[in-house]
Design an enzyme around this catalytic site. Structure first.
Site, short mmCIF file in Angstrom:
data_model
loop_
_atom_site.label_atom_id
_atom_site.label_comp_id
_atom_site.label_asym_id
_atom_site.label_seq_id
_atom_site.Cartn_x
_atom_site.Cartn_y
_atom_site.Cartn_z
N SER A 170 0.98 -4.58 3.84
CA SER A 170 1.04 -3.44 2.94
C SER A 170 1.52 -3.81 1.54
CB SER A 170 1.93 -2.37 3.57
OG SER A 170 1.86 -1.18 2.84
N ASP A 180 -1.41 0.07 -3.21
CA ASP A 180 -0.59 -0.99 -2.63
C ASP A 180 -1.52 -1.97 -1.92
OD1 ASP A 180 -1.26 0.73 -0.52
OD2 ASP A 180 0.47 0.08 0.65
N ASP A 195 -2.62 -2.60 1.00
CA ASP A 195 -3.65 -2.23 1.98
C ASP A 195 -4.28 -0.87 1.67
OD1 ASP A 195 -1.37 -0.79 2.73
OD2 ASP A 195 -1.83 -0.89 4.87
N ASP A 213 -3.41 2.22 1.50
CA ASP A 213 -3.18 3.53 2.12
C ASP A 213 -2.39 4.42 1.16
OD1 ASP A 213 -0.83 2.09 2.45
OD2 ASP A 213 -0.61 2.53 4.59
MG MG Z 1 0.43 0.39 2.63
#
Ligand code: MG
Length: 457
Positions: A100, A241, A243, A245
């Protein structure tokens, strides 16, 4: 109805995570693959972010899955919410190799359930028990799994978001996208183009060394994005960020929008079109509730962590409640019409729709929100949980909420004290409509904490 937080050994609130070669090794990934394959037999989708250690861990994890007889669908590099969408649509589970927002030397694994949500506490504890089992089963030669590559599935995710906005609200709007060299290089620009935006990118080439900025989209790291937004006269800038999400925003003047304000603006937009419940952790600024209430919606609070938000949303809906939106005050927002997980691409697309609907500049919309003052502090102590118990007793006569730690509410000001699950420290957070009231409450909490700690050491 309230979902309780359970303590896990290896996994945190968002999967297992650590420094590659130290806490996170190919051996661990192999065992996670075996444990997951034993728990969730069937077709398992595997994806990763752009970290340099991704292929090592993905190959080990896939080997574990295959050995236990699972069929592996390798989706390659893609955002976590894209893999979650793909699993929800097609497969029996998923595993995302990602750390992340953590620095480049970190990596980890998030486990995805068949409905696309991250694995909950109870199931994760079962998975951890499997992991500690020395003799994880493997299948004989004629029952091992098969593997296929499916890099094209990312397109379904892009189309699923674009399909939520058939009116193409972009209409020539200029947007600058900063995917931070992460997997959203492949998705957010394409989504916004499908909405009719003119897209400019920065840090738009996937690179696990993160040459432009770190995976955490901090105001400091987004100076390049801010300058480009101003220079290109864009309507806004959006950054993700590691990844994707989460999504955070820069207004047309190059100013970073604090994430609770971002949450509030999108809450306002959604609540104007649909009435119902907003779900968020107890740590979210009250500005979200103030806006939701003003628009005729209510707020339901959960423990801190996006899985608790997602699962509470699902449970409320199963119980017949109308849930219109959810999320955290860190740019991780959940759109139940799309899927039950944080989705940075969907958040970026919704901002386009919001600006097109209001016809106002982003900075002006932010300026119209009620002002809040937040204070965040950490105090090192090994006595976190005992301290919270004693604080609970001390403030028992007040308006308190024990969903996660202790939240003390006084009119429009609150303080939250939580013990960290992974480190020997407590977190104090204060959210106030007035700076003076905020400082006073913070000082009072700090004094109480130190007073009690003296009796414990
Ligand atoms: Mg994330």
């Amino acid at each position: 109805m309230k979902i309780k937080k359970m303590q896990k050994r290896l996994f945190g609130t968002n999967g297992v995570r650590g420094v590659i070669g130290k806490e996170i090794t190919p051996e661990l990934a192999l065992r996670i693959g075996q444990a997951l394959g034993t728990m969730r037999p069937g077709h398992i989708a595997v994806g990763m972010d752009t970290r340099t250690s991704g292929p090592t861990l993905a190959d080990a994890l896939k080997a574990g899955l295959l050995a236990t007889g699972c069929d592996v669908v390798d989706c390659g590099i893609l955002p976590t919410p894209a893999l979650q969408y793909i699993v929800k649509e097609h497969y029996d589970g998923g595993a995302m190799i990602t750390a992340s927002h953590n620095p480049p030397e970190y990596n980890g694994v998030k486990i995805i359930e068949p409905d696309g949500t991250e694995m909950g506490d109870e199931e994760t504890i079962r998975l951890e028990e499997q992991l500690s089992d020395k003799s994880l089963p493997t299948k004989p030669w004629d029952r091992v799994g098969t593997e296929i590559a499916a890099p094209h599935l990312i397109e379904e995710y892009i189309q699923s978001i674009a399909g939520q906005f058939p009116e193409k609200p972009g209409n020539g709007m200029t947007v600058v996208v900063d995917p931070g060299s992460g997997p959203a290089c492949q998705t957010t620009p394409a989504i916004l183009q499908a909405l009719g935006c003119r897209v400019i990118t920065i840090n738009g080439i996937m690179d696990g060394t993160f040459p432009g900025r770190l995976p955490e989209p901090s105001p400091d790291g987004l100076k390049g994005l801010a300058a480009l937004v101003v220079a290109s006269k864009a309507a806004f800038g959006v950054a993700h960020d590691g990844d994707a999400d989460r999504a955070v925003f820069i207004d047309e003047n190059g100013s970073f929008i604090e994430e609770n304000k971002e949450f509030s603006l999108i809450t306002q937009h959604i609540c104007r079109n649909a009435k119902g419940t907003i779900v968020t952790p107890v740590s979210t600024s009250q500005v979200v509730e103030l806006i939701a209430n003003k628009e005729g919606c209510t707020v339901q609070y959960t423990p801190v962590g996006s899985i608790y938000v997602a699962r509470t949303m699902r449970e409320l809906i199963a119980g017949g409640k109308l849930v219109v939106f959810g999320g955290e005050g860190n740019g991780g927002l959940i759109f139940p019409k799309h899927q039950f997980c944080r989705d940075g691409g969907m958040t970026a697309a919704t901002m386009v729709s919001l600006l097109a609907t209001t016809g106002q500049r982003l900075s002006l919309l932010v300026a119209q929100l009620p002002e809040r003052h937040m204070i965040k502090e950490k105090i090192a102590t090994p006595h976190g949980s005992r301290l919270i118990e004693l604080l609970n007793k001390r403030y028992a006569q007040e308006n308190i909420d024990c969903t996660d730690g202790l939240k003390i509410k006084r009119q429009n000001t609150w303080a939250l004290i939580r013990a960290s699950g992974t480190e020997p420290l407590i977190r104090i957070m204060v959210d106030a409509n007035d700076k003076k009231a905020g400082s006073a409450l913070y000082q009072e909490m700090k004094n109480s904490v130190y007073e009690i700690l003296q009796t414990l050491s």
